[in-house]
Design a protein around this motif. Structure first.
Motif, mmCIF file in Angstrom:
data_model
loop_
_atom_site.group_PDB
_atom_site.id
_atom_site.type_symbol
_atom_site.label_atom_id
_atom_site.label_comp_id
_atom_site.label_asym_id
_atom_site.label_seq_id
_atom_site.Cartn_x
_atom_site.Cartn_y
_atom_site.Cartn_z
ATOM 1 N N LYS A 69 0.830 -1.205 0.000
ATOM 2 C CA LYS A 69 0.000 0.000 0.000
ATOM 3 C C LYS A 69 0.867 1.259 0.000
ATOM 4 O O LYS A 69 0.535 2.259 -0.648
ATOM 5 N N THR A 70 2.002 1.207 0.678
ATOM 6 C CA THR A 70 2.914 2.352 0.674
ATOM 7 C C THR A 70 3.525 2.554 -0.710
ATOM 8 O O THR A 70 3.654 3.684 -1.189
ATOM 9 N N ILE A 71 3.906 1.444 -1.366
ATOM 10 C CA ILE A 71 4.434 1.541 -2.733
ATOM 11 C C ILE A 71 3.408 2.189 -3.655
ATOM 12 O O ILE A 71 3.729 3.077 -4.467
ATOM 13 N N ILE A 72 2.157 1.764 -3.538
ATOM 14 C CA ILE A 72 1.099 2.309 -4.397
ATOM 15 C C ILE A 72 0.829 3.777 -4.065
ATOM 16 O O ILE A 72 0.642 4.607 -4.962
ATOM 17 N N ASP A 73 0.831 4.118 -2.778
ATOM 18 C CA ASP A 73 0.652 5.524 -2.388
ATOM 19 C C ASP A 73 1.728 6.407 -3.015
ATOM 20 O O ASP A 73 1.440 7.462 -3.587
ATOM 21 N N LYS A 74 2.981 5.967 -2.878
ATOM 22 C CA LYS A 74 4.101 6.760 -3.399
ATOM 23 C C LYS A 74 4.038 6.849 -4.922
ATOM 24 O O LYS A 74 4.310 7.898 -5.509
ATOM 25 N N SER A 75 3.659 5.746 -5.561
ATOM 26 C CA SER A 75 3.555 5.730 -7.026
ATOM 27 C C SER A 75 2.472 6.693 -7.489
ATOM 28 O O SER A 75 2.662 7.439 -8.462
ATOM 29 N N SER A 76 1.318 6.685 -6.821
ATOM 30 C CA SER A 76 0.235 7.604 -7.158
ATOM 31 C C SER A 76 0.691 9.049 -6.988
ATOM 32 O O SER A 76 0.407 9.906 -7.834
ATOM 33 N N MET A 78 3.562 10.187 -7.429
ATOM 34 C CA MET A 78 4.512 10.525 -8.497
ATOM 35 C C MET A 78 3.875 10.467 -9.885
ATOM 36 O O MET A 78 4.578 10.558 -10.896
ATOM 37 N N GLY A 79 2.547 10.279 -9.956
ATOM 38 C CA GLY A 79 1.863 10.371 -11.240
ATOM 39 C C GLY A 79 1.418 9.066 -11.859
ATOM 40 O O GLY A 79 0.845 9.057 -12.955
ATOM 41 N N ILE A 80 1.675 7.941 -11.196
ATOM 42 C CA ILE A 80 1.236 6.645 -11.726
ATOM 43 C C ILE A 80 -0.291 6.554 -11.658
ATOM 44 O O ILE A 80 -0.900 6.880 -10.643
ATOM 45 N N GLU A 81 -0.890 6.097 -12.764
ATOM 46 C CA GLU A 81 -2.342 5.978 -12.843
ATOM 47 C C GLU A 81 -2.821 4.525 -12.849
ATOM 48 O O GLU A 81 -3.987 4.254 -12.592
ATOM 49 N N TYR A 82 -1.920 3.596 -13.180
ATOM 50 C CA TYR A 82 -2.328 2.203 -13.360
ATOM 51 C C TYR A 82 -1.197 1.315 -12.843
ATOM 52 O O TYR A 82 -0.044 1.440 -13.265
ATOM 53 N N VAL A 83 -1.531 0.413 -11.922
ATOM 54 C CA VAL A 83 -0.566 -0.537 -11.388
ATOM 55 C C VAL A 83 -1.046 -1.950 -11.708
ATOM 56 O O VAL A 83 -2.172 -2.319 -11.377
ATOM 57 N N ILE A 84 -0.183 -2.730 -12.361
ATOM 58 C CA ILE A 84 -0.502 -4.106 -12.729
ATOM 59 C C ILE A 84 0.383 -5.013 -11.887
ATOM 60 O O ILE A 84 1.606 -4.844 -11.853
ATOM 61 N N MET A 85 -0.251 -5.960 -11.214
ATOM 62 C CA MET A 85 0.456 -6.776 -10.234
ATOM 63 C C MET A 85 0.377 -8.259 -10.571
ATOM 64 O O MET A 85 -0.626 -8.733 -11.095
ATOM 65 N N GLY A 86 1.453 -8.965 -10.225
ATOM 66 C CA GLY A 86 1.471 -10.413 -10.309
ATOM 67 C C GLY A 86 2.039 -10.968 -9.029
ATOM 68 O O GLY A 86 2.965 -10.390 -8.450
ATOM 69 N N ARG A 135 -10.264 2.959 -8.411
ATOM 70 C CA ARG A 135 -10.681 3.566 -7.151
ATOM 71 C C ARG A 135 -9.879 4.837 -6.888
ATOM 72 O O ARG A 135 -8.952 5.170 -7.634
ATOM 73 N N ILE A 136 -10.231 5.522 -5.825
ATOM 74 C CA ILE A 136 -9.492 6.706 -5.389
ATOM 75 C C ILE A 136 -8.453 6.281 -4.366
ATOM 76 O O ILE A 136 -8.765 5.571 -3.409
ATOM 77 N N ASN A 137 -7.216 6.687 -4.575
ATOM 78 C CA ASN A 137 -6.180 6.423 -3.587
ATOM 79 C C ASN A 137 -6.339 7.407 -2.436
ATOM 80 O O ASN A 137 -6.291 8.625 -2.624
ATOM 81 N N ARG A 138 -6.554 6.862 -1.242
ATOM 82 C CA ARG A 138 -6.887 7.724 -0.104
ATOM 83 C C ARG A 138 -5.735 8.637 0.292
ATOM 84 O O ARG A 138 -5.954 9.738 0.802
ATOM 85 N N ALA A 139 -4.506 8.198 0.075
ATOM 86 C CA ALA A 139 -3.359 9.007 0.486
ATOM 87 C C ALA A 139 -3.168 10.221 -0.412
ATOM 88 O O ALA A 139 -2.706 11.270 0.040
ATOM 89 N N THR A 140 -3.522 10.086 -1.708
ATOM 90 C CA THR A 140 -3.280 11.183 -2.655
ATOM 91 C C THR A 140 -4.566 11.810 -3.175
ATOM 92 O O THR A 140 -4.519 12.853 -3.825
#
Length: 741
Positions: A69-76, A78-86, A135-140
């Motif tokens: 969740k911290t990685i996704i918060d920081k990515s959002s 910095m402008g990331i709009e889409y995260v694809i995970m495996g 969804r909306i990222n709550r941190a950003t």
């Protein structure tokens, strides 16, 4: 560090070694605690409610959830709009619940043994399923899209699939630097070290047309973390690791350790901590109550790669028809002329290539195509229609057999290239043709992932030789053959597999068509009901399409049909080698112009067809052997007595057209002739289906090579002797007299 770039090494040192780099504010500590509560209490809840169910819980590594969740918060941020995970199955349900934010009741209802499956396929176990969520990222407070890819138990197999989908999403957004779309891959430490596909995927990282500009890899280190319950909840790790698990059982859970620390330093109170636990426990209980209302499991609720607008709102195709696949004569001439030219000024090409281009121009003037030009016509026509075409594999730019030449190289300026296909029109979709690394498993997985992103692209992977696909068997078995049945995931990837017995040895001959046919899901014993929509509805019901075209025009049409169908299915094409230059393997523009279509069966159209009651034998075949049969029939002057019918689409089996052929020749012997060995090829697939058509009243005799352990001989003379032998049998009209079937 085994990194040659000093700047990269310094960056890593700075991030890890700067004093105070891991200091958190009180607000960040409280957020971390709340996320740990959710991570741990989710697992506790599942353990209480379903103590005897396998779920591959995260106990022992609960900190992974706040980390992600911290990685996704920081990515959002910095402008990331889409995260694809495996990721593997360990902790997947927790990630779905607390990172992707899948509705808890949809997760909990998966544990109900009485839950009925909707008629959408065979489904998969809950800890393999994926999810797509905007969804909306709550941190950003920014919109973010998260996709967790479905995957099988085969650890790390999903890695290249994630990278391919990430590359596609970047490509369609024009995100060349990877600033909007990124991937996260989670690994277990043993799988990360032991599975070769990890390294095949890494090797794509700097290749043009494959790089995703970096991936975040999260490796669960079991020397730091641990598995509280062994491999899964049904496991008893004390059998084999008693001392280690005595220590693990003594471990204080990380949530208690961290909560005690924060309570001790006054960051939170005991009451606040207990309220946080009670709040999440209440959320779980309420979701559990709602989950009991779910009586039917809809696999489509777990889809990881939706295609908005392509299907109806209920997920069904918008029609059950396919328009003709031919194109206008003007279009054929235009594409042929560009394919014969060098559309860049002052560009010196190789003298041998000049001869090839002149031959293409001559064919275009004469209104004929060979294999390479037919492919050019199909690809080029899509580009005009706004359909992206991507061709990937080893040496595909030139073509393994030096027939394609889609990338021209300046003979006097190093690394100066030209792709004429991208010069067809001012407004056209881009064409991507890219030589891959020397990998099948990783690259095929990558292309499968690329094809997931959009239905409006023709994505092709070509094996250098057809049998090389077997090093990618995991992708074929677990994703391509069964992906729609397990995960309701359509995919239109095309596999081009060079195939043909030409005396070139056991490794460069057979694409192993029998394996694809054995995994095809049509029923050999079920006689279908025919209707106007039979061809398309049969394609819709199948899990993939297997073809072996005998003409360039039919190859052109099957590629065109792949995009014009109102749904997507994987397409397996057994492509030629010697036929690429066979003088008879050419097609007229008349077979490709507007109104023409793919021919699933090409019936006899010579002398035998004009007097069918006089025909003594009908030979059914597929692919290259047709040309051997036609030549031998002429040599033996049997063109009136023997009809030769070509099966171009092998699976799904064209029951309707073959029924017409069988009824046309009521008194003839029926023979299936193949150049492959009897335990290979097509006979085991076609025999019961032919027998179903004739209600087991007529035999379908086998003519071909004897069974063998190897796919082909390595001795040229042995190859020619066996060819001569089965051709003699094919045209010996007394060969089966007195024999029982």
């Amino acid at each position: 560090m085994f990194i040659n770039d000093v700047e990269q090494c310094q960056w890593i040192r700075q991030k890890f070694e700067t004093p105070g780099v891991m200091k958190f504010t009180n607000e960040e500590k409280r957020t971390l605690l709340a996320r740990l509560v959710r991570s741990m209490r989710f697992e506790d809840f599942l353990a209480r409610k379903w103590s005897s169910e396998k779920r591959f819980g995260l106990e022992g590594c609960e900190v992974m959830i706040p980390a992600l969740k911290t990685i996704i918060d920081k990515s959002s941020e910095m402008g990331i709009e889409y995260v694809i995970m495996g990721m593997p199955h360990r902790g997947r349900l927790n990630v779905l619940a607390n990172v992707i934010r899948k509705e808890l009741e949809q997760i909990f209802c998966q544990f109900d043994p009485k839950l009925e499956a909707a008629d959408e396929g065979s489904g998969d176990v809950k800890y393999h399923l994926g999810m797509y969520h905007e969804r909306i990222n709550r941190a950003t407070n920014k919109k973010i899209t998260l996709s967790l890819m479905a995957n099988p138990s085969h650890l790390e197999a999903v890695d290249p699939v994630v990278q391919g989908k990430t590359k596609a999403e970047q490509f369609y957004r024009g995100d060349t630097a990877g600033k909007k779309v990124m991937s996260i891959l989670l690994h277990g430490d043993a799988a990360f070290a032991g599975q070769g596909v990890v390294y095949e995927t890494f090797h794509l990282s700097d290749l043009p047309s494959y790089t995703t500009n970096g991936t975040i890899h999260v490796v669960v280190n079991n020397q730091v973390c641990y598995r509280r319950r062994g491999h899964n909840e049904m496991d008893e790790p004390m059998f084999t690791q008693p001392l280690m698990y005595k220590q693990i059982h003594k471990q204080v859970p990380v949530l208690k350790k961290y909560a005690d620390k924060l309570i001790a330093d006054g960051t939170v109170t005991l009451q606040e901590f207990e309220e946080e636990i009670a709040k999440y426990d209440r959320i779980c209980e309420e979701a559990y109550t709602r989950s009991k209302d779910n009586k039917i499991l809809h696999i489509k609720h777990w889809l990881d790669s939706p295609w908005p607008g392509f299907f109806n709102v209920d997920g069904e195709p918008k029609s059950m028809s396919c328009p003709p696949t031919g194109i206008s004569e003007d279009l054929l001439h235009h594409i042929g002329n560009v394919a014969s030219s060098v559309p860049v000024k002052d560009f010196k090409i190789h003298a041998g290539l000049s001869r090839i281009l002149r031959a293409r121009l001559e064919m275009t003037k004469n209104r004929v195509v060979d294999w390479a030009l037919a492919e050019y016509m199909a690809f080029g026509s899509f580009l005009k229609e706004g359909i992206h075409v991507r061709l990937s594999g080893q040496d595909v730019e030139r073509g393994t057999f030096s027939h394609r030449h889609h990338v021209l190289h300046d003979q006097e300026v190093d690394k100066r290239t030209c792709v004429p296909m991208n010069h067809l029109w001012e407004q056209q979709a881009p064409y991507t043709v890219c030589n891959s690394s020397l990998s099948e498993y990783g690259v095929l997985g990558f292309e499968l992932g690329f094809a997931m992103a959009s239905p409006n692209a023709l994505v092709c992977w070509e094996a250098q030789f057809g049998d090389f696909h077997n090093t990618a068997q995991c992708i074929i078995d677990q994703f391509i053959s069964s992906g729609q049945a397990k995960w309701v995931r359509h995919n239109g990837i095309v596999l081009l597999l060079p195939h043909g017995m030409e005396g070139m040895g056991p490794e460069h001959s057979s694409a192993r068509p029998e394996r694809f046919l054995q995994m095809s899901n049509d029923d050999s014993d079920a006689y279908p009901e025919f209707s106007e929509q039979f061809e398309v509805s049969q394609l819709y019901e199948c899990n993939w399409i297997v073809v072996n075209c005998s003409t360039p025009a039919n190859y052109f049409h099957v590629l065109r049909r792949q995009i014009l169908l109102p749904f997507r299915k994987p397409l397996i094409i057994l492509t030629p080698k010697s036929l690429l230059r066979h003088p008879e393997a050419k097609s007229s523009f008349d077979e490709m112009v507007s109104g023409t279509t793919f021919q699933r069966v090409i019936p006899e159209n010579g002398l035998a067809a004009h007097a069918p009651h006089e025909v003594k034998r009908v030979i059914f075949c597929t692919g290259k052997v047709y040309y051997d049969l036609v030549k031998e029939r002429k040599n033996q002057d049997l063109e009136k007595q023997v009809a030769i019918t070509r099966l171009e689409q092998i699976s799904p089996f064209p029951f309707d057209l073959l029924k017409e052929e069988l009824e046309k020749y009521p008194s003839a012997d029926l023979v299936w002739c193949q150049e492959e060995h009897k335990n290979s090829g097509y006979y085991d697939y076609v025999k019961p289906r032919f027998r179903t058509i004739v209600n087991h009243t007529r035999p379908i005799w086998y003519v071909g090579r004897e069974p063998a352990a190897a796919a082909a001989t390595g001795n040229k003379n042995t190859h020619l002797v066996s060819l001569r032998r089965f051709l003699d049998t094919a045209f010996n009209l007394e060969a089966f007299e007195g024999k029982t079937f």
